[in-house]
Design an enzyme around this catalytic site. Structure first.
Site, mmCIF file in Angstrom:
data_model
loop_
_atom_site.group_PDB
_atom_site.id
_atom_site.type_symbol
_atom_site.label_atom_id
_atom_site.label_comp_id
_atom_site.label_asym_id
_atom_site.label_seq_id
_atom_site.Cartn_x
_atom_site.Cartn_y
_atom_site.Cartn_z
ATOM 1 N N ARG A 245 45.688 20.230 47.112
ATOM 2 C CA ARG A 245 44.856 20.669 46.006
ATOM 3 C C ARG A 245 43.471 21.006 46.550
ATOM 4 O O ARG A 245 42.985 20.358 47.475
ATOM 5 C CB ARG A 245 44.734 19.581 44.921
ATOM 6 C CG ARG A 245 45.966 19.435 44.030
ATOM 7 C CD ARG A 245 46.130 20.639 43.101
ATOM 8 N NE ARG A 245 47.187 20.459 42.109
ATOM 9 C CZ ARG A 245 48.443 20.849 42.276
ATOM 10 N NH1 ARG A 245 48.814 21.412 43.418
ATOM 11 N NH2 ARG A 245 49.334 20.683 41.314
ATOM 12 N N GLU A 274 40.341 27.964 41.183
ATOM 13 C CA GLU A 274 41.270 29.037 41.584
ATOM 14 C C GLU A 274 41.278 30.124 40.527
ATOM 15 O O GLU A 274 41.552 29.823 39.357
ATOM 16 C CB GLU A 274 42.687 28.485 41.773
ATOM 17 C CG GLU A 274 42.820 27.597 42.972
ATOM 18 C CD GLU A 274 44.202 26.971 43.129
ATOM 19 O OE1 GLU A 274 44.465 26.403 44.203
ATOM 20 O OE2 GLU A 274 45.013 27.044 42.177
ATOM 21 N N HIS A 293 47.507 30.234 46.177
ATOM 22 C CA HIS A 293 48.304 29.088 45.714
ATOM 23 C C HIS A 293 49.779 29.497 45.561
ATOM 24 O O HIS A 293 50.349 29.436 44.467
ATOM 25 C CB HIS A 293 47.764 28.544 44.385
ATOM 26 C CG HIS A 293 48.188 27.129 44.120
ATOM 27 N ND1 HIS A 293 47.438 26.242 43.395
ATOM 28 C CD2 HIS A 293 49.312 26.437 44.488
ATOM 29 C CE1 HIS A 293 48.065 25.068 43.313
ATOM 30 N NE2 HIS A 293 49.199 25.169 43.979
#
Length: 329
Positions: A245, A274, A293
């Site tokens: 993360r 993000e 991601h």
């Protein structure tokens, strides 16, 4: 025999398609077992639909589960998270409503380990920058001193030896890497299988590793786990790889470390937030790779995540043993 839609338990989803919605390719599987109700439909007809909804599928952290939503779903039994990380869910709050939480650890291990290895290899061999040179209209020749470093026989430090960390170690073994790992608990069986060495102190791992890969869950204890002090412990030739993360790394400290040669490079599949603001200094550096991601973004992994989420949900609704329950700590 397939149940009529109105007889199937209601499953609340954010939407179908769109930026954060369930993929259209997974709708057929979900409809076999559930009556799908989108957030839009629910908000337009709360009174009627709140009686039907017994489960919620969290996909791309949506829908957001807060006290208001929980209070409006009196028959909710389970929140099935698609993916491993549940830092976006208030587990204690959800548990106080008598609702179970599940996740999908088995579906994501291989795909996330693959992206970790891909980032390590791409950074070591300067693949992104090399690609830009190879396709640039300005390129007239390839420089003979364009040198990366080898991953083979290098030292990899894995922080977090859960199912994903172990899969990374299995891949690293094939590259004849020296594998170190730091974990809350020593995992003797796994370390013997891959020839890894346990570092009780994370500092020891940071000082010895050529590549440091972060594979931990985001918790209050791991928030900004890697900051200025930890980066300064790493070798100036080392690379930091984050597939966990974004908030596990202090981004300000990372910018400083990359700009000043404290470490050689970084490769991140995750950031916080993000995406990063478009003027963020990390986006301007040459010694970093950032991907959007995509650790679990494969055809196979997304299919398995939905299948695992369905199995978890049905187990809860039918009073059976739950394959992957997340217990509040």
């Amino acid at each position: 025999m397939i149940m009529a839609e109105q007889e199937r338990p209601g499953l609340l989803i954010f939407e179908i398609g769109g930026v954060c919605g369930v993929l259209e390719g997974h709708v057929e599987l979900l409809k076999k077992h559930f009556h799908l109700i989108t957030m839009k439909e629910f908000l337009e007809n709360k009174k009627k639909l709140s009686e039907k909804i017994k489960s919620t599928l969290i996909y791309e952290c949506r829908p957001v589960v807060d006290r208001e939503l929980l209070q409006s779903l009196p028959h909710l039994k389970v929140i099935a998270n698609s993916g491993v990380g549940v830092d976006h869910l208030d587990l204690k709050l959800i548990s106080s409503f008598g609702v179970k939480v599940t996740n999908t650890p088995h579906a994501v291990s291989d795909s996330t380990a693959d992206i970790g290895m891909a980032l390590m290899l791409a950074s070591a061999r300067k693949l992104v920058e090399g690609c830009q040179i190879a396709v640039s209209p300005q390129t007239e020749y390839f420089a003979v001193n364009w040198l990366g470093v080898e991953v083979t026989r290098a030292t990899l430090g894995i922080i977090g030896m859960g199912s994903i960390g172990y899969k990374v170690a299995m891949r690293a073994k094939a590259f004849e890497m020296k594998i170190l790992y730091h974990n809350r608990n020593q995992r003797k069986e796994e370390e013997q299988a891959v020839g890894a060495r346990f570092c009780e102190k994370m500092d020891d791992l940071l000082q010895q590793s050529d590549f440091v890969m972060l594979v931990v869950n985001l918790t209050p204890q791991t928030h900004k786990l890697i900051g200025k002090r930890e980066l300064e412990l790493m070798k100036p030739t080392a690379t930091l790889i984050n597939i966990s993360r974004g908030a596990v790394v202090d981004h300000d400290a990372l910018v400083e470390a990359l700009q000043n040669g404290i470490i050689k490079a970084a490769a991140l599949d995750v950031t916080y937030p993000e995406p990063l603001p478009r003027d963020h200094p990390l986006l301007k550096l040459k010694n970093i790779i950032i991907t959007p991601h995509i650790g679990t973004a494969t055809v196979q992994a997304t299919q398995m995540m939905v299948e695992e989420a369905v199995a978890n949900t049905l187990a809860v609704l039918n009073g059976l043993p739950i394959p992957s329950e997340v217990i509040p700590k």
